[in-house]
Design an enzyme around this catalytic site. Structure first.
Site, PDB file in Angstrom:
ATOM      1  N   CYS A 159       0.814  -1.229   0.000  1.00 34.92           N
ATOM      2  CA  CYS A 159       0.000   0.000   0.000  1.00 34.92           C
ATOM      3  C   CYS A 159       0.840   1.268   0.000  1.00 34.92           C
ATOM      4  O   CYS A 159       0.316   2.349  -0.244  1.00 34.92           O
ATOM      5  CB  CYS A 159      -0.930   0.015   1.208  1.00 34.92           C
TER       6      CYS A 159
HETATM    7  N1  COA Z   1     -20.638  -8.688   7.199  1.00 35.09           N
HETATM    8  C1  COA Z   1     -21.181  -8.741   8.428  1.00 35.09           C
HETATM    9  N2  COA Z   1     -20.481  -8.961   9.541  1.00 35.09           N
HETATM   10  C2  COA Z   1     -19.147  -9.140   9.420  1.00 35.09           C
HETATM   11  C3  COA Z   1     -18.508  -9.106   8.156  1.00 35.09           C
HETATM   12  C4  COA Z   1     -19.304  -8.869   7.024  1.00 35.09           C
HETATM   13  N3  COA Z   1     -18.785  -8.808   5.792  1.00 35.09           N
HETATM   14  N4  COA Z   1     -17.195  -9.311   8.333  1.00 35.09           N
HETATM   15  C5  COA Z   1     -16.988  -9.463   9.645  1.00 35.09           C
HETATM   16  N5  COA Z   1     -18.176  -9.382  10.311  1.00 35.09           N
HETATM   17  C6  COA Z   1     -18.411  -9.510  11.749  1.00 35.09           C
HETATM   18  C7  COA Z   1     -17.379 -10.392  12.414  1.00 35.09           C
HETATM   19  O1  COA Z   1     -17.755 -11.735  12.326  1.00 35.09           O
HETATM   20  C8  COA Z   1     -17.391  -9.879  13.833  1.00 35.09           C
HETATM   21  O2  COA Z   1     -18.476 -10.441  14.509  1.00 35.09           O
HETATM   22  P1  COA Z   1     -18.366 -10.790  16.076  1.00 35.09           P
HETATM   23  O3  COA Z   1     -18.143  -9.487  16.767  1.00 35.09           O
HETATM   24  O4  COA Z   1     -19.686 -11.418  16.355  1.00 35.09           O
HETATM   25  O5  COA Z   1     -17.192 -11.711  16.193  1.00 35.09           O
HETATM   26  C9  COA Z   1     -17.677  -8.384  13.679  1.00 35.09           C
HETATM   27  O6  COA Z   1     -18.280  -8.236  12.384  1.00 35.09           O
HETATM   28  C10 COA Z   1     -16.438  -7.530  13.761  1.00 35.09           C
HETATM   29  O7  COA Z   1     -15.434  -8.047  12.868  1.00 35.09           O
HETATM   30  P2  COA Z   1     -14.000  -7.411  12.751  1.00 35.09           P
HETATM   31  O8  COA Z   1     -13.215  -8.172  11.724  1.00 35.09           O
HETATM   32  O9  COA Z   1     -13.398  -7.254  14.111  1.00 35.09           O
HETATM   33  O10 COA Z   1     -14.386  -5.985  12.126  1.00 35.09           O
HETATM   34  P3  COA Z   1     -13.641  -4.626  12.225  1.00 35.09           P
HETATM   35  O11 COA Z   1     -14.485  -3.671  12.945  1.00 35.09           O
HETATM   36  O12 COA Z   1     -12.218  -4.776  12.651  1.00 35.09           O
HETATM   37  O13 COA Z   1     -13.641  -4.171  10.670  1.00 35.09           O
HETATM   38  C11 COA Z   1     -12.092  -4.013   8.844  1.00 35.09           C
HETATM   39  C12 COA Z   1     -12.968  -4.938   9.692  1.00 35.09           C
HETATM   40  C13 COA Z   1     -11.308  -4.898   7.876  1.00 35.09           C
HETATM   41  C14 COA Z   1     -12.987  -3.074   8.078  1.00 35.09           C
HETATM   42  C15 COA Z   1     -11.151  -3.189   9.745  1.00 35.09           C
HETATM   43  O14 COA Z   1     -10.542  -4.034  10.690  1.00 35.09           O
HETATM   44  C16 COA Z   1     -10.067  -2.480   8.992  1.00 35.09           C
HETATM   45  O15 COA Z   1     -10.308  -1.753   8.056  1.00 35.09           O
HETATM   46  N6  COA Z   1      -8.830  -2.630   9.457  1.00 35.09           N
HETATM   47  C17 COA Z   1      -7.700  -1.971   8.860  1.00 35.09           C
HETATM   48  C18 COA Z   1      -7.447  -2.641   7.572  1.00 35.09           C
HETATM   49  C19 COA Z   1      -6.371  -2.063   6.774  1.00 35.09           C
HETATM   50  O16 COA Z   1      -6.076  -0.902   6.781  1.00 35.09           O
HETATM   51  N7  COA Z   1      -5.737  -2.924   6.042  1.00 35.09           N
HETATM   52  C20 COA Z   1      -4.747  -2.516   5.179  1.00 35.09           C
HETATM   53  C21 COA Z   1      -5.013  -3.176   3.923  1.00 35.09           C
HETATM   54  S1  COA Z   1      -4.006  -2.465   2.755  1.00 35.09           S
END
Ligand code: COA
Length: 375
Positions: A159
């Site tokens: 990235c």
């Molecule tokens: N739809 C519905 N629910 C979902 C889901 C989806 N597509 N994906 C995950 N969930 C659920 C999970 O199962 C979890 O449920 P639980 O609390 O019952 O266990 C809950 O939502 C939270 O999941 P989590 O993975 O902890 O979500 P989050 O708030 O961390 O958001 C991202 C996920 C990926 C959006 C976030 O972590 C993020 O953007 N992180 C930084 C990523 C980044 O910058 N990466 C660099 C890539 S270049």
């Protein structure tokens, strides 16, 4: 101070694929795949031998990431529950590759905006998180398509590829080794995204950007002086992709999901926000800039919540859209291109003397800052 060996950004270019997938379309396709999968393995699931897949939701995606849609190079096969991957006809070795094609489109825009011809450019860097092939370099193909003399090479810092490319180009200018360098970032992220993975299927989109980094002595009137660049890396397995040329040494695992993008999103969020905020503040201090006076932040576009926290730490208050614009809603995460899209689309209205920051962060971990001032 002379105008020699002072790097500036002369122009930028942006190629946006025509097709776009909304969250509604994406979730409908994903949930159809989940239903079919769970029906197919109903007996195993009932017997406790397999786990049922959970559906995705538009509300979750928008709340967790800020992403509402993403552009892609091939919408139909991605949304087809039987395929869920991009598809296009394979091109022959005598045809331009897809990454080069969209990179050239963005590069031509940047060259036109600065009034540059091929003979004005000394080097081309293709800075992106994935390359279509090992060699010959995508950058050399782009160089040839544009008719540029000089040299070109590929570089991959996930990235942060574009900001690492900008510093590399700026260093050529600072050292007097070049006067005009194109940094091209074609990001066909749909090829490394696991569209069947609920945790990440909504994240990425396709795009190409170009940044023309030049010596102030030849810069057009309308340019951005580069006040300073800084790069940082810190090894982490929290964003990983095990695709590589040695996969054939263990063919039994070649098709597994770890050969696509995988991440521990929560950990990334928690670890990268303080790392990047501290880096920005330290670099501002080194450059004797008051971070609270920054007119605009063009941050990496991965997650709206991350950007909110980073901007708050840097500016000392909650940033509005004018201070920290987002393109996440329409482009999703476009890897290294994200902060450049934000800069390209949201920089024209700034006044001469305004100071801002282009900043990327992501896998590696890697992070890059480019402080700029409008001429
Ligand atoms: N739809 C519905 N629910 C979902 C889901 C989806 N597509 N994906 C995950 N969930 C659920 C999970 O199962 C979890 O449920 P639980 O609390 O019952 O266990 C809950 O939502 C939270 O999941 P989590 O993975 O902890 O979500 P989050 O708030 O961390 O958001 C991202 C996920 C990926 C959006 C976030 O972590 C993020 O953007 N992180 C930084 C990523 C980044 O910058 N990466 C660099 C890539 S270049």
């Amino acid at each position: 101070m002379t105008d020699q060996h002072q790097p500036v950004i002369s122009a930028t270019g942006l190629f946006t694929p025509e097709e776009s997938i909304s969250n509604e379309e994406l979730v409908a396709s994903f949930n159809e795949f989940v239903e079919r999968h769970n029906a197919r393995f109903a007996d195993e699931i009932a017997a406790g031998e397999a786990e049922a897949l959970a559906p995705s939701s538009v509300e979750f995606i928008e709340k967790a990431s800020g992403i509402k849609a993403r552009h892609v190079m091939a919408k139909e096969p991605i949304l087809d529950p039987d395929i869920m991957s991009p598809r296009w006809e394979q091109r022959g070795n005598d045809e331009m590759s897809l990454m080069a094609e969209i990179g050239v489109a963005a590069a031509r825009q940047a060259m036109d905006a600065a009034g540059r011809k091929a003979e004005d450019i000394d080097a081309v860097l293709c800075a992106a998180s994935n390359m279509e092939r090992a060699y010959p370099a995508m950058a050399i193909e782009i160089q040839q398509a544009l008719g540029i003399d000089g040299f070109a090479f590929d570089m991959n810092v996930a990235c942060s590829s574009a900001t690492f490319g900008i510093q590399t180009a700026a260093d050529y200018i600072r050292a007097g080794n070049a006067k005009s360098v194109l940094v091209v970032s074609p990001e066909i992220t749909s090829g490394h995204l696991n569209w069947r993975d609920r945790d990440s299927h909504f994240i990425f989109g396709d795009v190409a950007t170009a940044v023309l980094v030049e010596d102030l002595s030849i810069a057009p009137d309308d340019h951005w002086k580069i006040l300073g660049t800084r790069l940082k890396t810190l090894y982490s397995n929290n964003i990983r992709n095990n695709f590589g040329f040695l996969n054939r040494a263990h063919p039994e695992t070649a098709g597994e999901p770890d050969k696509l993008f995988v991440q521990e999103g929560r950990k990334v969020f928690k670890e990268v926000v303080p790392m990047v905020a501290t880096m920005i503040l330290e670099e501002a201090e080194r450059l004797s800039l008051d971070p609270q006076q920054l007119r605009r932040l063009w941050l990496h576009q991965a997650n709206a919540g991350m950007n909110r926290l980073i901007a708050q730490r840097v500016l000392g208050h909650e940033a509005n859209d004018d201070e920290s614009p987002t393109v996440l809603d329409t482009y999703g995460n476009t890897s290294s291109a994200g902060s450049i899209i934000a800069f390209h689309k949201h920089s024209e209205d700034l006044a001469g003397g305004d100071t801002g920051l282009i900043c990327s962060f992501g896998a590696g971990y890697s992070a890059g800052t480019v402080f700029v001032r409008k001429a």
